[in-house]
Design a protein around this motif. Structure first.
Motif, PDB file in Angstrom:
ATOM      1  N   UNK A   1       0.838  -1.196   0.000  1.00  0.00           N
ATOM      2  CA  UNK A   1       0.000   0.000   0.000  1.00  0.00           C
ATOM      3  C   UNK A   1       0.872   1.244   0.000  1.00  0.00           C
ATOM      4  N   UNK A   2       0.351   2.379  -0.499  1.00  0.00           N
ATOM      5  CA  UNK A   2       1.103   3.613  -0.508  1.00  0.00           C
ATOM      6  C   UNK A   2       1.611   3.972   0.888  1.00  0.00           C
ATOM      7  N   UNK A   3       2.736   4.669   0.892  1.00  0.00           N
ATOM      8  CA  UNK A   3       3.334   5.051   2.168  1.00  0.00           C
ATOM      9  C   UNK A   3       2.421   5.986   2.931  1.00  0.00           C
ATOM     10  N   UNK A   4       2.574   6.052   4.251  1.00  0.00           N
ATOM     11  CA  UNK A   4       1.722   6.932   5.042  1.00  0.00           C
ATOM     12  C   UNK A   4       1.760   8.353   4.513  1.00  0.00           C
ATOM     13  N   UNK A   5       0.620   8.958   4.337  1.00  0.00           N
ATOM     14  CA  UNK A   5       0.556  10.307   3.783  1.00  0.00           C
ATOM     15  C   UNK A   5       1.134  11.336   4.739  1.00  0.00           C
ATOM     16  N   UNK A   6       1.578  12.455   4.153  1.00  0.00           N
ATOM     17  CA  UNK A   6       2.252  13.463   4.955  1.00  0.00           C
ATOM     18  C   UNK A   6       1.385  14.664   5.259  1.00  0.00           C
ATOM     19  N   UNK A   7       0.281  14.824   4.559  1.00  0.00           N
ATOM     20  CA  UNK A   7      -0.542  16.022   4.750  1.00  0.00           C
ATOM     21  C   UNK A   7      -1.970  15.658   5.134  1.00  0.00           C
ATOM     22  N   UNK A   8      -2.142  14.607   5.876  1.00  0.00           N
ATOM     23  CA  UNK A   8      -3.477  14.192   6.271  1.00  0.00           C
ATOM     24  C   UNK A   8      -3.769  12.807   5.750  1.00  0.00           C
ATOM     25  N   UNK A   9      -4.828  12.242   6.232  1.00  0.00           N
ATOM     26  CA  UNK A   9      -5.116  10.837   5.954  1.00  0.00           C
ATOM     27  C   UNK A   9      -5.540  10.573   4.524  1.00  0.00           C
ATOM     28  N   UNK A  10      -5.820  11.593   3.746  1.00  0.00           N
ATOM     29  CA  UNK A  10      -6.280  11.366   2.373  1.00  0.00           C
ATOM     30  C   UNK A  10      -5.216  11.703   1.334  1.00  0.00           C
ATOM     31  N   UNK A  11      -3.973  11.876   1.761  1.00  0.00           N
ATOM     32  CA  UNK A  11      -2.882  12.145   0.829  1.00  0.00           C
ATOM     33  C   UNK A  11      -2.051  10.886   0.632  1.00  0.00           C
ATOM     34  N   UNK A  12      -1.812  10.503  -0.630  1.00  0.00           N
ATOM     35  CA  UNK A  12      -0.979   9.353  -0.962  1.00  0.00           C
ATOM     36  C   UNK A  12       0.379   9.869  -1.441  1.00  0.00           C
ATOM     37  N   UNK A  13       1.436   9.454  -0.751  1.00  0.00           N
ATOM     38  CA  UNK A  13       2.770   9.937  -1.086  1.00  0.00           C
ATOM     39  C   UNK A  13       3.380   9.208  -2.269  1.00  0.00           C
ATOM     40  N   UNK A  14       3.240   7.896  -2.304  1.00  0.00           N
ATOM     41  CA  UNK A  14       3.943   7.083  -3.283  1.00  0.00           C
ATOM     42  C   UNK A  14       2.951   6.493  -4.274  1.00  0.00           C
ATOM     43  N   UNK A  15       3.150   6.802  -5.576  1.00  0.00           N
ATOM     44  CA  UNK A  15       2.206   6.332  -6.581  1.00  0.00           C
ATOM     45  C   UNK A  15       2.943   6.044  -7.887  1.00  0.00           C
ATOM     46  N   UNK A  16       2.987   4.779  -8.288  1.00  0.00           N
ATOM     47  CA  UNK A  16       3.691   4.375  -9.498  1.00  0.00           C
ATOM     48  C   UNK A  16       2.840   3.370 -10.275  1.00  0.00           C
ATOM     49  N   UNK A  17       1.833   3.834 -11.004  1.00  0.00           N
ATOM     50  CA  UNK A  17       0.919   2.920 -11.703  1.00  0.00           C
ATOM     51  C   UNK A  17       1.583   2.143 -12.832  1.00  0.00           C
ATOM     52  N   UNK A  18       2.728   2.627 -13.320  1.00  0.00           N
ATOM     53  CA  UNK A  18       3.400   1.917 -14.405  1.00  0.00           C
ATOM     54  C   UNK A  18       4.044   0.622 -13.920  1.00  0.00           C
ATOM     55  N   UNK A  19       4.279   0.496 -12.597  1.00  0.00           N
ATOM     56  CA  UNK A  19       4.834  -0.740 -12.051  1.00  0.00           C
ATOM     57  C   UNK A  19       3.711  -1.767 -11.900  1.00  0.00           C
ATOM     58  N   UNK A  20       3.815  -2.884 -12.615  1.00  0.00           N
ATOM     59  CA  UNK A  20       2.710  -3.841 -12.663  1.00  0.00           C
ATOM     60  C   UNK A  20       2.416  -4.470 -11.307  1.00  0.00           C
ATOM     61  N   UNK A  21       3.449  -4.710 -10.505  1.00  0.00           N
ATOM     62  CA  UNK A  21       3.218  -5.300  -9.182  1.00  0.00           C
ATOM     63  C   UNK A  21       2.441  -4.345  -8.293  1.00  0.00           C
ATOM     64  N   UNK A  22       2.884  -3.100  -8.271  1.00  0.00           N
ATOM     65  CA  UNK A  22       2.176  -2.088  -7.484  1.00  0.00           C
ATOM     66  C   UNK A  22       0.735  -1.942  -7.972  1.00  0.00           C
ATOM     67  N   UNK A  23       0.565  -1.934  -9.295  1.00  0.00           N
ATOM     68  CA  UNK A  23      -0.768  -1.731  -9.864  1.00  0.00           C
ATOM     69  C   UNK A  23      -1.711  -2.861  -9.464  1.00  0.00           C
ATOM     70  N   UNK A  24      -1.245  -4.101  -9.556  1.00  0.00           N
ATOM     71  CA  UNK A  24      -2.101  -5.243  -9.248  1.00  0.00           C
ATOM     72  C   UNK A  24      -2.426  -5.339  -7.763  1.00  0.00           C
TER      73      UNK A  24
END
Length: 460
Positions: free
Chosen positions: A7-30
């Motif tokens: 799962x994305x790393x803990x957000x830095x600006x509140x609970x609805x912020x996602x810090x790490x996002x790499x949809x091109x990586x198939x493992x992360x995407x799946x």
């Protein structure tokens, strides 16, 4: 490099912020990305859907405005033209708002802003109100057109390149359906002898619901930034303006005809508001539903090819409209108009799919590979989408002004359709010359020994 697979790393600006996002990586995407992206897509569609309904509500309200309102057909076409104009212009700042506020946060704000034109229209929609007042309140409705730009920019960041045609087509198509939905609701109200305030009253609570659901279920992406350098590069890139021109032909047609169809039926064929409402929703509905199909076909066969053939179809449908208009054949006119709506929706999906593909192709031609090429493509396509969407929407202004002048000059829409046919022919030529002819020529010149990447747009 080891790509994230959790799962994305803990957000830095509140609970609805996602810090790490790499949809091109198939493992992360799946494992993580797909589920989160689809959830955001769903609620983005809802907000954009209502935005389109509010933007185009004056195409419906003018059907309620009979002789007691004291407005001429020219007044009504001018009113809808100005609403379309504002909707086009605000798309530019709405594009940049996503990075400033966050996709989730801006969806909440932009949804809430829809209350302003809706409540204002509820207050003034009655006989005796001046045309200038209607025009001012109508301009406020234009902010609903901005929701498209911010929504597309936001969703573009969530999905990998291989899924963008489908995702952007579904996002835009779901939003576009807001046009026929408000027309269907109006049909039911007119059939029940209700007034325009009933229609507006129905939408006020739905606006609140859309804002609340966005707050509960959407996310902000930390890595979506406003890149002023990218914006400047996009403005300088000729493809941004070429695609803007092509998008005028597809989306400009869709939104322009959505505003004008009912008025043309009333003014040229003497239809009553109820008779016009019975058919006006069909074209926008089918055009909206088929937009994801246009994106999917572009994913499979190439957006340029689908767009090229689509303009042939739009030209043929327009030629039939000219014949039907001259012969005063309501049945043929209605069928041809609906077909033109369908083709405009198909073209919306294929043209928008071309945008990320074009800039990714340019990245490969520069010698970039892998994530570097994907990042370059995201950077330029994201920056150009708002501008292309804004310029494309200006086509709706042109269509309504063309109808206004055609009715003033000839008493029918025939003159306007002739102009539209010439424009579609120009779009066909540009698509072929820029994105298919050149790539074919380059393909013939390329040999197996050549190592330098070639700039070919045939598959974008």
């Amino acid at each position: 490099m080891t790509a994230p697979s959790t799962a994305p790393a803990p957000p830095s600006r509140g609970s609805r912020w996602i810090q790490q996002w790499d949809p091109e990586d198939e493992t992360f995407w799946k494992e993580t990305g797909e589920k989160v992206a689809k959830r955001n897509l769903l609620f983005s569609v809802l907000s954009e859907h209502i935005g389109f309904s509010i933007w185009t509500m004056w195409s419906v309200l003018v059907l309620f405005m009979g002789p007691e309102y004291g407005l001429t057909p020219a007044d009504k076409f001018l009113l809808t033209s100005m609403v379309t104009l504002v909707g086009a212009v605000v798309r530019v700042p709405y594009t940049f708002a996503v990075a400033i506020f966050g996709g989730r946060n801006w969806t909440i704000i932009s949804a809430g802003l829809l209350l302003v034109p809706t409540v204002a229209a509820f207050a003034v929609i009655k006989p005796g109100t001046s045309f200038n007042t209607f025009l001012l309140v109508g301009l406020l409705a234009g902010i609903g057109g901005g929701n498209f730009a911010s929504s597309m920019t936001n969703i573009n960041a969530f999905f990998p390149l291989r899924k963008k045609g489908w995702a952007l087509g579904l996002n835009a198509g779901g939003g576009n359906i807001g046009v026929p939905v408000i027309q269907l609701v109006a049909l039911a109200i007119i059939g029940a002898s209700g007034g325009p305030r009933v229609l507006l009253g129905i939408y006020i609570p739905f606006i609140v619901v859309a804002a609340v659901l966005a707050a509960l279920f959407m996310d902000n992406l930390e890595n979506v930034k406003n890149d002023t350098g990218a914006a400047k590069d996009a403005v300088k890139d000729g493809h941004t303006w070429i695609m803007s021109f092509l998008y005028i032909g597809t989306f400009g047609s869709f939104i322009g005809y959505s505003f004008a169809f009912g008025q043309v039926l009333q003014n040229q064929f003497g239809r009553t508001p109820l008779e016009a409402a019975y058919v006006t929703f069909i074209g926008p509905l089918l055009g909206s539903l088929i937009r994801p199909v246009g994106g999917a076909l572009a994913d499979k066969y190439g957006g340029a090819k689908i767009t090229l053939y689509n303009y042939i179809g739009m030209g043929v449908a327009t030629a039939v409209l000219i014949v039907a208009s001259m012969q005063k054949s309501l049945g043929l006119f209605t069928v041809a108009f609906v077909v033109l709506f369908v083709l405009s929706g198909l073209g919306n999906g294929s043209t928008f799919k071309m945008i990320p593909g074009i800039f990714h192709t340019k990245a490969l031609a520069k010698g970039l590979e892998g994530e570097a090429a994907a990042a370059y493509g995201r950077r330029l396509s994201g920056a150009s989408m708002g501008l292309i969407g804004a310029v494309g929407a200006l086509g709706g202004v042109g269509i309504n002004l063309a109808f206004r002048q055609s009715f003033l000059s000839y008493g029918s829409g025939t003159g306007a359709f002739v102009a539209f046919l010439a424009f579609y022919a120009a779009c066909f030529v540009v698509t072929w010359a820029v994105y298919l002819r050149r790539s074919a020529a380059k393909g013939q010149a390329t040999t197996a020994s050549e190592a330098k990447p070639q700039l070919s747009y045939a598959e974008v």
